[in-house]
Each structure stands twice: as C-alpha cells, then as structure tokens.
Design a protein around this motif. Structure first.
Motif, short mmCIF file in Angstrom:
data_model
loop_
_atom_site.label_atom_id
_atom_site.label_comp_id
_atom_site.label_asym_id
_atom_site.label_seq_id
_atom_site.Cartn_x
_atom_site.Cartn_y
_atom_site.Cartn_z
N LYS A 104 39.51 -34.29 0.39
CA LYS A 104 39.94 -34.25 -1.01
C LYS A 104 41.27 -33.53 -1.17
O LYS A 104 42.12 -33.92 -1.99
CB LYS A 104 38.87 -33.56 -1.85
N ASN A 124 24.96 -29.33 6.29
CA ASN A 124 25.51 -29.54 4.94
C ASN A 124 26.83 -28.80 4.74
O ASN A 124 27.78 -29.34 4.15
CB ASN A 124 24.50 -29.10 3.88
N TRP A 125 26.90 -27.56 5.21
CA TRP A 125 28.12 -26.78 5.03
C TRP A 125 29.31 -27.45 5.72
O TRP A 125 30.43 -27.44 5.19
CB TRP A 125 27.94 -25.36 5.58
N TYR A 126 29.05 -28.03 6.90
CA TYR A 126 30.15 -28.62 7.66
C TYR A 126 30.68 -29.88 6.99
O TYR A 126 31.90 -30.07 6.88
CB TYR A 126 29.68 -28.93 9.08
N PHE A 127 29.78 -30.73 6.52
CA PHE A 127 30.25 -31.95 5.87
C PHE A 127 30.82 -31.67 4.48
O PHE A 127 31.67 -32.42 4.00
CB PHE A 127 29.12 -32.99 5.82
N SER A 128 30.40 -30.57 3.86
CA SER A 128 31.05 -30.13 2.62
C SER A 128 32.48 -29.70 2.93
O SER A 128 33.42 -29.98 2.16
CB SER A 128 30.27 -28.97 1.99
N TYR A 129 32.64 -29.04 4.04
CA TYR A 129 33.99 -28.63 4.50
C TYR A 129 34.86 -29.85 4.77
O TYR A 129 36.04 -29.88 4.39
CB TYR A 129 33.85 -27.77 5.76
N ARG A 165 34.53 -32.84 3.44
CA ARG A 165 34.85 -33.48 2.16
C ARG A 165 35.94 -32.71 1.43
O ARG A 165 36.83 -33.32 0.80
CB ARG A 165 33.58 -33.57 1.29
N PHE A 166 35.91 -31.40 1.52
CA PHE A 166 36.95 -30.58 0.91
C PHE A 166 38.31 -30.87 1.55
O PHE A 166 39.32 -31.00 0.85
CB PHE A 166 36.61 -29.09 1.06
N SER A 195 20.94 -26.96 9.35
CA SER A 195 21.54 -27.92 8.43
C SER A 195 23.04 -28.02 8.63
O SER A 195 23.75 -27.02 8.79
CB SER A 195 21.24 -27.51 6.98
N GLU A 225 39.52 -30.34 11.29
CA GLU A 225 38.11 -30.68 11.07
C GLU A 225 37.18 -30.13 12.14
O GLU A 225 36.05 -29.76 11.84
CB GLU A 225 37.96 -32.19 10.98
#
Length: 286
Positions: free
Chosen positions: A42, A31-36, A38-39, A29, A59
């Motif tokens: 932001k 998910n962790w990378y795209f959460s990173y 987004r962080f 997955s 990135e």
C-alpha cells in the motif's frame, strides 16, 4: 544459550500439542507478517524504486535484520541475558509448527485403519495439498509430505537458529510463508533455495544415522553435493531410502507413513544432540 532456548521451546511445543492446539496455532500465526506485506504494498507499490531486489529485501530480509539489530542492543548481565533468552524462545515457538504431522494425520490414520478409503483420500489431500491417483500414490505423497513438513517446520528452523541466531530462524520462516503464498521474488527464491539446500542436507545426515544408512547413502550419494538438486528432492530420496521398510503393505497400507513419522522422531533426537554438542563447543551463533 541456544541449547537452553531450544529446550524451553520444545517443552512449550509438547504442552500445546498435548492440550491446546488452537492456542498453539495463534503462536505461529503469520497474520502480522502478511499485514506487514500489505502495508508495504500500500505504501510503496507505486514507487519506481520499490521493484526487484529492493522489494524482496524489504519484504523478507528487513524484518530479520531488525531482529538481529534488536538482539545487539542487549549488553551482558543477568537482566539482559534473561531478556535475550525470553526473546529467543518467543521467536522459536513462533517459527516452529504450527502442528506436528503425527497430530495432523490422526484422522487419516483412523480412516485407513477403519477401511474408509474416501475419507483417507480427503485427509491425505488436505495434508499434502494434492490429489492422489491411487492408494499407493497416496501413501507415497503422505510420506514425502511428512518429511518435508517436519523439516521445514522444525528441523530447518532449529538449524538456522543455531547457524544465524533468531534472525536466521525468522528469515527462513518468512521465506517459507512467502513460498506457500507464491509471493517469492527473484531474491527470495534464491535465498529460500540456498537455505533449504544447506539445512535439508544437514538433516539428511541425521536420517542416515537414524535409519538404513547403507541404503540412504547408496540412493543419495550422487546428489548430495549437486547444487542443482534441491534440498527437498535430496531429503525425500535419502529419508525414503533410510526407512528400510520391511512391512507387508497389504496388511498395513499406511505402514510407510508411520515409519516416516518414527524415523523423523529419531532424526530429531539426533539433530538435537548435534545442536547440544555445537552449543557446548561454542560453534553456535548464539
């Protein structure tokens, strides 16, 4: 240790592909990378300094650099070696896959063999990401996608793991995730192109050894050292020519697709043998 990590990761791959595809998907997955990502957006999107190559480096390069530093913390010793091996396997399993083309195409092959043309087109579109104009184009698109998916999801990951260690495998995978979401910046595009240019050419050599070498060399000899020819284009040219397909396509419409999978499997065995030799001779990074 690189060879042992690859062996364990491949065994884990075989287990999950044969039993629990959903669990296997979770291991790869993003998910962790795209959460990173987004962080980062932001937290820094409104900062003037967070532009251009700095943004690209944060990135794509920073997580790989942190992984590299992490491995440097471990000294020699049994516990440290065991920990390093476990982390290597974890990163490899995470960056592999998530699913072999042979598994992804089961519905496609079934539809073709049953004469369900519309279903075959739909399966092919899901696999390739584009709509084919006719059956011949569909088979060609699927063949090229087989080569690219096997290469980008397995062969290139293994190659960069050997060349640059776990950080190299992770860096390539993160660039691939960004490329799939059209998020690559200028620096990321150059890194992605360079990593694929080299890794795909190494893999092209294994296709030559596994298939019709004379035809593959004839088709790809003018492109192999050309910096303007991408790794994907070179691999498609060499791998397709190396198939040496002598099957009546009227009797077996997807014969080229099955041949591509078989050739990729043989190339994988050769690539693994090269990795083993490099590891035994101390040529690998890890």
């Amino acid at each position: 240790m690189a060879l042992l990590a690859l062996v364990i990761a491949i065994l884990i791959e075989r287990y999950y592909h044969g039993n629990q595809s959903a669990a296997r998907d979770k291991l790869s997955s993003d998910n962790w990378y795209f959460s990173y990502l987004r962080f980062c957006d932001k937290s820094f999107a409104d900062k003037k300094w967070y532009q251009g190559w700095v943004k690209d480096a944060v990135e794509a390069v920073l997580p790989a650099l942190l992984a590299f530093v992490l491995f440097k913390f471990f000294d020699d010793g049994f516990v440290a070696s065991f920990t390093v091996l476990a982390l290597m396997v974890l990163i490899l399993v995470h960056t592999f896959g998530p699913q072999l083309p042979s598994k992804q195409l089961e519905g496609y092959f079934r539809a073709v063999e049953n004469g369900e043309k519309q279903a075959a087109y739909e399966y092919a579109m899901i696999f390739t990401g584009k709509e084919s104009e006719n059956e011949a184009t569909m088979v060609k698109d699927v063949t090229e996608s087989i080569f690219y998916k096997v290469e980008s999801q397995y062969f290139s990951v293994a190659i960069w793991f050997v060349l640059l260690g776990p950080a190299g495998a992770l860096l390539y995978r993160m660039l691939l995730w960004q490329q799939q979401e059209n998020r690559l910046g200028a620096l990321g595009k150059k890194l992605h192109y360079a990593m694929e240019w080299l890794a795909f050419r190494i893999s092209a050599l294994t296709y030559l050894l596994a298939g019709d070498m004379a035809s593959g060399i004839e088709q790809g000899k003018g492109q192999f050292f050309d910096l303007e020819v991408s790794g994907k284009d070179l691999l498609n040219t060499v791998a397709t020519a190396s198939m040496g397909l002598n099957v009546d396509d009227k009797n077996s419409p997807c014969a080229a697709n099955r041949c591509a999978i078989s050739l990729s499997q043989r190339s994988g065995v050769i690539l693994f043998a090269l990795v083993a030799v490099a590891s035994l001779l101390g040529w690998s990074f890890v």
